[in-house]
Design an enzyme around this catalytic site. Structure first.
Site, PDB file in Angstrom:
ATOM      1  N   GLN A 146       1.342  -1.376   0.283  1.00 31.29           N
ATOM      2  CA  GLN A 146       0.282   0.386   0.214  1.00 31.29           C
ATOM      3  C   GLN A 146       0.576   1.276  -0.047  1.00 31.29           C
ATOM      4  OE1 GLN A 146      -2.080   1.303   3.582  1.00 31.29           O
ATOM      5  NE2 GLN A 146      -4.021   1.465   1.685  1.00 31.29           N
ATOM      6  N   TYR A 196      -6.089  11.076   3.885  1.00 30.53           N
ATOM      7  CA  TYR A 196      -4.831  11.164   3.088  1.00 30.53           C
ATOM      8  C   TYR A 196      -4.578  12.142   2.840  1.00 30.53           C
ATOM      9  CZ  TYR A 196      -3.817   8.480   7.837  1.00 30.53           C
ATOM     10  OH  TYR A 196      -3.421   7.979   9.061  1.00 30.53           O
ATOM     11  N   ARG A 241      -7.515   1.864  -2.659  1.00 34.40           N
ATOM     12  CA  ARG A 241      -8.354   2.499  -1.646  1.00 34.40           C
ATOM     13  C   ARG A 241      -9.279   3.703  -1.277  1.00 34.40           C
ATOM     14  NH1 ARG A 241      -7.588   1.305   4.869  1.00 34.40           N
ATOM     15  NH2 ARG A 241      -9.626  -0.679   4.728  1.00 34.40           N
ATOM     16  N   GLY A 256      -9.477  -6.271   9.222  1.00 34.54           N
ATOM     17  CA  GLY A 256      -8.539  -5.453   9.881  1.00 34.54           C
ATOM     18  C   GLY A 256      -8.261  -6.626  11.386  1.00 34.54           C
ATOM     19  N   ARG A 257      -9.032  -5.681  11.792  1.00 35.95           N
ATOM     20  CA  ARG A 257      -8.160  -6.384  13.552  1.00 35.95           C
ATOM     21  C   ARG A 257      -8.464  -7.808  13.798  1.00 35.95           C
ATOM     22  NH1 ARG A 257     -12.180  -1.163  15.666  1.00 35.95           N
ATOM     23  NH2 ARG A 257     -13.063  -1.768  13.171  1.00 35.95           N
TER      24      ARG A 257
HETATM   25  P1  NAD Z   1      -4.308   6.248  17.750  1.00 39.46           P
HETATM   26  O1  NAD Z   1      -5.261   7.329  17.222  1.00 39.46           O
HETATM   27  O2  NAD Z   1      -4.250   4.779  18.365  1.00 39.46           O
HETATM   28  O3  NAD Z   1      -3.189   6.025  16.621  1.00 39.46           O
HETATM   29  C1  NAD Z   1      -2.818   6.805  15.215  1.00 39.46           C
HETATM   30  C2  NAD Z   1      -1.243   6.291  14.176  1.00 39.46           C
HETATM   31  O4  NAD Z   1      -0.445   6.846  15.843  1.00 39.46           O
HETATM   32  C3  NAD Z   1      -1.636   4.876  14.912  1.00 39.46           C
HETATM   33  O5  NAD Z   1      -1.639   4.644  13.323  1.00 39.46           O
HETATM   34  C4  NAD Z   1       0.173   4.685  15.278  1.00 39.46           C
HETATM   35  O6  NAD Z   1       0.915   5.517  13.964  1.00 39.46           O
HETATM   36  C5  NAD Z   1       0.151   6.030  15.964  1.00 39.46           C
HETATM   37  N1  NAD Z   1       0.944   5.218  17.318  1.00 39.46           N
HETATM   38  C6  NAD Z   1      -0.244   5.568  18.007  1.00 39.46           C
HETATM   39  N2  NAD Z   1      -0.001   4.501  19.247  1.00 39.46           N
HETATM   40  C7  NAD Z   1       1.373   4.637  19.469  1.00 39.46           C
HETATM   41  C8  NAD Z   1       2.283   3.861  19.749  1.00 39.46           C
HETATM   42  N3  NAD Z   1       2.064   3.432  21.314  1.00 39.46           N
HETATM   43  N4  NAD Z   1       4.026   3.430  19.174  1.00 39.46           N
HETATM   44  C9  NAD Z   1       4.609   3.910  17.456  1.00 39.46           C
HETATM   45  N5  NAD Z   1       2.820   4.714  16.940  1.00 39.46           N
HETATM   46  C10 NAD Z   1       1.358   4.192  18.173  1.00 39.46           C
HETATM   47  O7  NAD Z   1      -5.337   4.690  16.102  1.00 39.46           O
HETATM   48  P2  NAD Z   1      -6.446   4.368  15.853  1.00 39.46           P
HETATM   49  O8  NAD Z   1      -7.212   4.565  16.690  1.00 39.46           O
HETATM   50  O9  NAD Z   1      -6.546   3.060  15.568  1.00 39.46           O
HETATM   51  O10 NAD Z   1      -6.665   5.005  14.573  1.00 39.46           O
HETATM   52  C11 NAD Z   1      -7.446   6.572  14.249  1.00 39.46           C
HETATM   53  C12 NAD Z   1      -7.653   7.101  13.141  1.00 39.46           C
HETATM   54  O11 NAD Z   1      -6.245   6.480  12.425  1.00 39.46           O
HETATM   55  C13 NAD Z   1      -8.856   6.014  12.698  1.00 39.46           C
HETATM   56  O12 NAD Z   1      -9.764   6.940  12.235  1.00 39.46           O
HETATM   57  C14 NAD Z   1      -7.935   4.942  11.422  1.00 39.46           C
HETATM   58  O13 NAD Z   1      -8.845   5.357  10.182  1.00 39.46           O
HETATM   59  C15 NAD Z   1      -6.396   5.751  11.352  1.00 39.46           C
HETATM   60  N6  NAD Z   1      -5.927   5.157  10.670  1.00 39.46           N
HETATM   61  C16 NAD Z   1      -5.689   4.979   9.601  1.00 39.46           C
HETATM   62  C17 NAD Z   1      -4.861   4.147   8.659  1.00 39.46           C
HETATM   63  C18 NAD Z   1      -4.445   4.566   7.108  1.00 39.46           C
HETATM   64  O14 NAD Z   1      -4.839   4.515   6.706  1.00 39.46           O
HETATM   65  N7  NAD Z   1      -3.018   4.294   7.483  1.00 39.46           N
HETATM   66  C19 NAD Z   1      -3.803   3.909   9.675  1.00 39.46           C
HETATM   67  C20 NAD Z   1      -3.718   3.763  11.398  1.00 39.46           C
HETATM   68  C21 NAD Z   1      -4.356   4.651  11.161  1.00 39.46           C
END
Ligand code: NAD
Length: 363
Positions: free
Chosen positions: A98, A185, A232, A322-323
């Site tokens: 991706q 994004y 996507r 996913g999960r």
């Molecule tokens: P979150 O808000 O808890 O964290 C967001 C991001 O922060 C994670 O994807 C990760 O990259 C980073 N992160 C968080 N904790 C971390 C840690 N301990 N160590 C390292 N990196 C860390 O994530 P969530 O609640 O699961 O998702 C929030 C939003 O982010 C969702 O709306 C989802 O759509 C989006 N998301 C998108 C992608 C993507 O499209 N690539 C990836 C992940 C999450």
């Protein structure tokens, strides 16, 4: 024949043995942005999936909004991914990379040389957070900053970053690439009225807002062949301060344009994937089906039962998980046997090492 979640599916150049797709999942376990043996083990454990879609992978240093996520713009990253793909192929699997650029979901402290993040327009993603490493070595979420608008003459180099990333993906052995144009994004920032206020040919009308996405698809298709390209999209999603007045019109246009280009699949991240947000209607899905001839993959808290219904109703061809895939390396086998699933542990979704990554039990 009556198709089920476990029947084979032709996707572009590939024939998948089943329709259980591993969704792209950020795991933030590459501190140096280079995938290694741990990633090879993790993905190979999940090789029974019809198709593995990699975690979102930065196409350039500027593309990044989250530390510890992998890249595909250096020789070392390419070599790391080659190792991952080989492990997946050796285990009998297929894998797409991706391609990711976060656009405005970033901050100077995550950007090379402290530069300002780039986006279609200088509009901040209100409420959005990136993930940064701080001078004292700690890391955490951090509010995004206001981006600067990409100059018109910078767009060709941006498209070239996607092209070069696809070349590396091909050399690394990936079966496909997926263009990440979802989740608020960079590419979705161009698509959405709320983030794109440009007055050049990349802003304004639906056709103009879609231009960058289609040019990126064309560039990576030249490298991979359109039949090894997927995309996507996440219409109607409202995260990271993104709003859009015309998501339906945009989807109609994109579906037709992508269909003409003969790309392998369209992967929809459903707006209610977290449990909140609007639900996609069957009418919307039928409409998409009519406009796009390739494979349709849907993602968003699917169970085996919901995925079977989607396929039986002819509304989609496959479902991405996913999960469930975080917690069940042998998800396909569990579905086959109707076995219970392990629950994922959110505290180990991001960061760290093998714990909560490669140690979920199989049947
Ligand atoms: P979150 O808000 O808890 O964290 C967001 C991001 O922060 C994670 O994807 C990760 O990259 C980073 N992160 C968080 N904790 C971390 C840690 N301990 N160590 C390292 N990196 C860390 O994530 P969530 O609640 O699961 O998702 C929030 C939003 O982010 C969702 O709306 C989802 O759509 C989006 N998301 C998108 C992608 C993507 O499209 N690539 C990836 C992940 C999450």
């Amino acid at each position: 024949a009556h198709e089920t979640l476990l029947s084979p599916l032709d996707v572009g150049r590939l024939t998948l043995p089943n329709r259980v797709i591993m969704a792209p999942l950020t795991r933030a376990r590459t501190p140096d942005s280079i995938p290694g043996d741990l990633q090879a083990e993790y993905y190979a454990q999940r090789a029974d999936a019809g198709l593995i879609i990699s975690e979102a992978t930065n196409i350039s240093p500027t593309a990044r909004g989250y530390v510890y996520t992998p890249g595909i713009y250096t020789d070392a990253q390419e070599a790391g991914w080659r190792k991952v793909v080989k492990a997946v192929h050796d285990a009998g699997g297929r894998m797409a990379l991706q391609l990711w650029h976060v656009g405005r979901v970033s901050h100077e402290i995550v950007q090379p040389e402290g530069r300002q993040p780039v986006a279609p327009s200088a509009l901040r993603g209100e409420g959005a957070e990136c993930f940064a490493e701080f001078p004292d070595g700690s890391a955490g979420r951090y509010p995004v900053s206001t981006p600067r608008a990409l100059e018109l003459d910078e767009i060709p180099a941006l498209i070239d970053d996607y092209r070069q990333a696809a070349k590396r993906a091909r050399r690394a052995g990936f079966d496909m690439v997926e263009v990440h144009a979802a989740n608020a994004y960079l590419l979705q920032q161009f698509l959405a009225t709320g983030a794109n206020r440009r007055s050049d040919r990349y802003g304004g009308s639906v056709v103009n807002r879609a231009r960058l996405v289609l040019e990126v698809v064309d560039a990576v298709s030249e490298v991979m062949g359109a039949d090894r390209v997927g995309i996507r999209l996440s219409p109607f999603i409202e995260i990271f301060g993104l709003s859009d007045d015309e998501p339906e019109a945009m989807m109609h246009y994109l579906a037709a344009q992508l269909s003409r280009r003969g790309i392998a699949y369209l992967h929809i991240n459903e707006p209610d994937w977290t449990g909140e947000g609007p639900q996609l209607t069957d009418a919307f899905r039928r409409d998409l089906r009519e406009r796009f001839r390739g494979v349709l993959i849907y993602c968003g808290h699917y169970t085996a039962e919901r995925a079977e219904a989607l396929i039986a109703d002819g509304l989609g061809d496959a479902a991405a998980f996913g999960r469930p895939y975080i917690a069940n390396p042998d998800l396909v086998e569990r579905f086959r046997r109707g076995a219970p699933l392990n629950d994922p542990d959110p505290s180990t979704f991001y960061g760290g090492g093998a714990e909560g990554y490669t140690d979920y039990p199989t049947l």
